[in-house]
Design a protein around this motif. Structure first.
Motif, PDB file in Angstrom:
ATOM      1  N   GLU A  11       0.855  -1.182   0.000  1.00 18.20           N
ATOM      2  CA  GLU A  11       0.000   0.000   0.000  1.00 18.20           C
ATOM      3  C   GLU A  11       0.892   1.233   0.000  1.00 18.20           C
ATOM      4  OE1 GLU A  11      -3.528   0.297   2.466  1.00 18.20           O
ATOM      5  OE2 GLU A  11      -3.300  -1.830   2.971  1.00 18.20           O
ATOM      6  N   ALA A  12       0.518   2.193  -0.805  1.00 11.66           N
ATOM      7  CA  ALA A  12       1.240   3.459  -0.870  1.00 11.66           C
ATOM      8  C   ALA A  12       0.214   4.578  -0.885  1.00 11.66           C
ATOM      9  CB  ALA A  12       2.095   3.518  -2.125  1.00 11.66           C
ATOM     10  N   GLU A  13       0.640   5.740  -0.461  1.00 15.59           N
ATOM     11  CA  GLU A  13      -0.289   6.866  -0.438  1.00 15.59           C
ATOM     12  C   GLU A  13      -0.713   7.204  -1.862  1.00 15.59           C
ATOM     13  OE1 GLU A  13      -0.565  11.466   1.107  1.00 15.59           O
ATOM     14  OE2 GLU A  13       0.876  10.117   2.014  1.00 15.59           O
ATOM     15  N   ALA A  14      -1.999   7.317  -2.060  1.00 17.65           N
ATOM     16  CA  ALA A  14      -2.537   7.616  -3.390  1.00 17.65           C
ATOM     17  C   ALA A  14      -2.372   9.094  -3.680  1.00 17.65           C
ATOM     18  CB  ALA A  14      -4.011   7.232  -3.464  1.00 17.65           C
ATOM     19  N   ASN A  15      -1.875   9.393  -4.872  1.00 18.01           N
ATOM     20  CA  ASN A  15      -1.755  10.772  -5.300  1.00 18.01           C
ATOM     21  C   ASN A  15      -3.038  11.118  -6.054  1.00 18.01           C
ATOM     22  OD1 ASN A  15      -1.154  13.234  -6.479  1.00 18.01           O
ATOM     23  ND2 ASN A  15       0.979  12.692  -6.871  1.00 18.01           N
ATOM     24  N   LEU A  16      -3.967  11.721  -5.338  1.00 10.87           N
ATOM     25  CA  LEU A  16      -5.279  12.011  -5.918  1.00 10.87           C
ATOM     26  C   LEU A  16      -5.200  13.079  -6.998  1.00 10.87           C
ATOM     27  CD1 LEU A  16      -7.395  11.843  -2.640  1.00 10.87           C
ATOM     28  CD2 LEU A  16      -6.972  10.055  -4.326  1.00 10.87           C
ATOM     29  N   ARG A  17      -4.168  13.919  -6.955  1.00  8.31           N
ATOM     30  CA  ARG A  17      -4.003  14.947  -7.988  1.00  8.31           C
ATOM     31  C   ARG A  17      -3.676  14.312  -9.338  1.00  8.31           C
ATOM     32  NH1 ARG A  17      -0.582  19.457  -4.672  1.00  8.31           N
ATOM     33  NH2 ARG A  17      -2.286  20.073  -3.327  1.00  8.31           N
ATOM     34  N   ARG A  18      -2.958  13.191  -9.314  1.00  8.64           N
ATOM     35  CA  ARG A  18      -2.638  12.474 -10.550  1.00  8.64           C
ATOM     36  C   ARG A  18      -3.760  11.519 -10.937  1.00  8.64           C
ATOM     37  NH1 ARG A  18       3.075   9.745 -10.317  1.00  8.64           N
ATOM     38  NH2 ARG A  18       2.986  10.092  -8.096  1.00  8.64           N
ATOM     39  N   GLY A  19      -4.784  11.451 -10.113  1.00  7.65           N
ATOM     40  CA  GLY A  19      -5.917  10.588 -10.417  1.00  7.65           C
ATOM     41  C   GLY A  19      -5.669   9.116 -10.144  1.00  7.65           C
ATOM     42  N   GLU A  20      -4.728   8.816  -9.236  1.00  6.55           N
ATOM     43  CA  GLU A  20      -4.472   7.411  -8.908  1.00  6.55           C
ATOM     44  C   GLU A  20      -5.691   6.836  -8.197  1.00  6.55           C
ATOM     45  OE1 GLU A  20      -0.889   7.289  -6.592  1.00  6.55           O
ATOM     46  OE2 GLU A  20       0.381   7.366  -8.378  1.00  6.55           O
ATOM     47  N   PRO A  21      -6.063   5.620  -8.549  1.00  9.63           N
ATOM     48  CA  PRO A  21      -7.226   5.000  -7.910  1.00  9.63           C
ATOM     49  C   PRO A  21      -6.936   4.707  -6.434  1.00  9.63           C
ATOM     50  CG  PRO A  21      -6.150   3.456  -9.398  1.00  9.63           C
ATOM     51  CD  PRO A  21      -5.461   4.768  -9.558  1.00  9.63           C
ATOM     52  N   MET A  22      -7.976   4.771  -5.626  1.00 10.02           N
ATOM     53  CA  MET A  22      -7.814   4.603  -4.184  1.00 10.02           C
ATOM     54  C   MET A  22      -8.286   3.219  -3.757  1.00 10.02           C
ATOM     55  SD  MET A  22      -8.849   7.271  -1.120  1.00 10.02           S
ATOM     56  CE  MET A  22     -10.230   7.840  -2.012  1.00 10.02           C
ATOM     57  N   TRP A  23      -7.474   2.541  -2.964  1.00 11.34           N
ATOM     58  CA  TRP A  23      -7.822   1.228  -2.413  1.00 11.34           C
ATOM     59  C   TRP A  23      -8.659   1.398  -1.169  1.00 11.34           C
ATOM     60  CZ3 TRP A  23      -8.974  -3.532  -2.750  1.00 11.34           C
ATOM     61  CH2 TRP A  23      -8.870  -4.423  -1.677  1.00 11.34           C
ATOM     62  N   ARG A  24      -8.185   2.229  -0.228  1.00 13.64           N
ATOM     63  CA  ARG A  24      -8.959   2.482   0.986  1.00 13.64           C
ATOM     64  C   ARG A  24      -8.661   3.881   1.489  1.00 13.64           C
ATOM     65  NH1 ARG A  24      -6.114   1.934   5.784  1.00 13.64           N
ATOM     66  NH2 ARG A  24      -4.007   1.152   5.506  1.00 13.64           N
ATOM     67  N   LYS A  25      -9.595   4.424   2.244  1.00 14.57           N
ATOM     68  CA  LYS A  25      -9.423   5.751   2.834  1.00 14.57           C
ATOM     69  C   LYS A  25      -8.701   5.610   4.161  1.00 14.57           C
ATOM     70  CE  LYS A  25     -13.491   7.711   0.685  1.00 14.57           C
ATOM     71  NZ  LYS A  25     -14.796   8.321   0.851  1.00 14.57           N
ATOM     72  N   THR A  26      -7.846   6.589   4.481  1.00  9.63           N
ATOM     73  CA  THR A  26      -7.106   6.538   5.739  1.00  9.63           C
ATOM     74  C   THR A  26      -7.775   7.352   6.834  1.00  9.63           C
ATOM     75  OG1 THR A  26      -5.691   8.353   4.994  1.00  9.63           O
ATOM     76  CG2 THR A  26      -4.886   6.109   4.624  1.00  9.63           C
ATOM     77  N   GLY A  27      -8.779   8.116   6.506  1.00  5.58           N
ATOM     78  CA  GLY A  27      -9.522   8.855   7.520  1.00  5.58           C
ATOM     79  C   GLY A  27      -9.080  10.294   7.671  1.00  5.58           C
ATOM     80  N   ASP A  28      -7.936  10.665   7.139  1.00  6.95           N
ATOM     81  CA  ASP A  28      -7.449  12.038   7.272  1.00  6.95           C
ATOM     82  C   ASP A  28      -7.562  12.791   5.944  1.00  6.95           C
ATOM     83  OD1 ASP A  28      -5.547  10.628   5.925  1.00  6.95           O
ATOM     84  OD2 ASP A  28      -3.844  11.277   7.141  1.00  6.95           O
ATOM     85  N   GLY A  29      -8.504  12.373   5.120  1.00  6.42           N
ATOM     86  CA  GLY A  29      -8.698  13.016   3.832  1.00  6.42           C
ATOM     87  C   GLY A  29      -7.790  12.456   2.747  1.00  6.42           C
ATOM     88  N   HIS A  30      -7.033  11.447   3.081  1.00 10.48           N
ATOM     89  CA  HIS A  30      -6.135  10.817   2.124  1.00 10.48           C
ATOM     90  C   HIS A  30      -6.554   9.369   1.926  1.00 10.48           C
ATOM     91  CE1 HIS A  30      -3.330  14.197   2.217  1.00 10.48           C
ATOM     92  NE2 HIS A  30      -3.497  14.215   3.528  1.00 10.48           N
ATOM     93  N   GLY A  31      -5.868   8.701   1.034  1.00 16.58           N
ATOM     94  CA  GLY A  31      -6.155   7.296   0.804  1.00 16.58           C
ATOM     95  C   GLY A  31      -4.912   6.565   0.366  1.00 16.58           C
ATOM     96  N   THR A  32      -5.038   5.257   0.233  1.00 16.87           N
ATOM     97  CA  THR A  32      -3.909   4.445  -0.226  1.00 16.87           C
ATOM     98  C   THR A  32      -4.275   3.758  -1.529  1.00 16.87           C
ATOM     99  OG1 THR A  32      -4.617   2.494   1.009  1.00 16.87           O
ATOM    100  CG2 THR A  32      -3.118   3.992   2.130  1.00 16.87           C
ATOM    101  N   THR A  33      -3.256   3.430  -2.289  1.00 14.20           N
ATOM    102  CA  THR A  33      -3.413   2.668  -3.515  1.00 14.20           C
ATOM    103  C   THR A  33      -2.537   1.434  -3.404  1.00 14.20           C
ATOM    104  OG1 THR A  33      -3.456   2.837  -5.927  1.00 14.20           O
ATOM    105  CG2 THR A  33      -1.560   3.831  -4.823  1.00 14.20           C
ATOM    106  N   LEU A  34      -2.660   0.521  -4.330  1.00 17.98           N
ATOM    107  CA  LEU A  34      -1.881  -0.720  -4.310  1.00 17.98           C
ATOM    108  C   LEU A  34      -0.870  -0.716  -5.443  1.00 17.98           C
ATOM    109  CD1 LEU A  34      -4.807  -3.219  -3.717  1.00 17.98           C
ATOM    110  CD2 LEU A  34      -3.100  -2.486  -2.057  1.00 17.98           C
ATOM    111  N   ILE A  35       0.371  -1.104  -5.108  1.00 16.93           N
ATOM    112  CA  ILE A  35       1.458  -1.136  -6.083  1.00 16.93           C
ATOM    113  C   ILE A  35       2.099  -2.511  -6.052  1.00 16.93           C
ATOM    114  CG2 ILE A  35       3.711  -0.160  -6.684  1.00 16.93           C
ATOM    115  CD1 ILE A  35       2.756   2.453  -5.429  1.00 16.93           C
ATOM    116  N   ALA A  36       2.366  -3.077  -7.225  1.00 17.57           N
ATOM    117  CA  ALA A  36       3.062  -4.365  -7.315  1.00 17.57           C
ATOM    118  C   ALA A  36       4.532  -4.162  -6.969  1.00 17.57           C
ATOM    119  CB  ALA A  36       2.930  -4.937  -8.721  1.00 17.57           C
ATOM    120  N   THR A  37       5.071  -5.049  -6.147  1.00 14.25           N
ATOM    121  CA  THR A  37       6.472  -4.973  -5.734  1.00 14.25           C
ATOM    122  C   THR A  37       7.336  -5.805  -6.681  1.00 14.25           C
ATOM    123  OG1 THR A  37       6.284  -6.897  -4.314  1.00 14.25           O
ATOM    124  CG2 THR A  37       5.787  -4.750  -3.316  1.00 14.25           C
TER     125      THR A  37
END
Length: 186
Positions: free
Chosen positions: A50-76
């Motif tokens: 999980e990595a912080e989603a960059n909503l400005r770039r339009g990255e899709p969000m996996w889950r919300k973190t509660g502080d107005g941000h969210g996380t996305t999923l990245i393959a390692t």
């Protein structure tokens, strides 16, 4: 090593073709508890992170973190290895995508500024060339011709077209006395 299921392989192979190795959106029909279970297992095995989603770039969000941000999923790298993308190639692609984009002035008119989709299969001649370029001594065109069985113009075309332009890999060339032009991947 654990072998990924068909669904997990599909998620990882799609992530390998997306800019930044984004694993989202998940395959159609994989939602709710089933999605959480599959993703949870993949995160536990180190195939996704999980990595912080960059909503400005339009990255899709996996889950919300509660502080107005969210996380996305990245393959390692481990996830890419699990589906057969060689570790050397995976690290080259991952490191190339982590480099900063070129300044706006250097971009060509048709350049969108985002990484192009990439999928490199293990055991291919292209993967072999990338592995040779990552060695500390690099490789000459003659060495790559011998290893791949390609003609010299095909090797040069692979370097300039497929590796530099399509994959965006930062390949350098320098003249070395006694060897000729040596190509390297940092």
């Amino acid at each position: 090593m654990t072998t990924p299921s068909d669904t997990q392989s599909l998620i990882l192979s799609r992530a390998a073709t997306r800019p930044g190795n984004l694993a989202l959106p998940l395959p159609e029909g994989l939602v709710g508890a089933a999605a959480k279970m599959v993703v949870g297992k993949m995160v536990a095995r180190g195939w996704l992170e999980e990595a912080e989603a960059n909503l400005r770039r339009g990255e899709p969000m996996w889950r919300k973190t509660g502080d107005g941000h969210g996380t996305t999923l990245i393959a390692t790298e481990a996830g890419l290895e699990a589906i057969g993308i060689e570790p050397v190639v995976a690290s080259a692609v991952v490191s190339a995508r982590k480099t900063k984009p070129r300044p706006q002035a250097e971009q060509t008119p048709d350049d969108t500024g985002t990484a192009k989709p990439v999928a490199i299969r293990a055991g291919t001649k292209q993967a072999q060339i990338i592995a040779m370029l990552q060695r500390s001594e690099g490789a000459t065109v003659a060495e790559m011709v011998e290893a791949s069985g390609w003609l010299a113009h095909t090797v040069r075309g692979c370097i300039s077209g497929a590796l530099k332009k399509k994959l965006g890999l930062p390949i350098t060339a320098e003249k070395v006395e006694g060897r000729g032009t040596v190509y390297k991947l940092p």
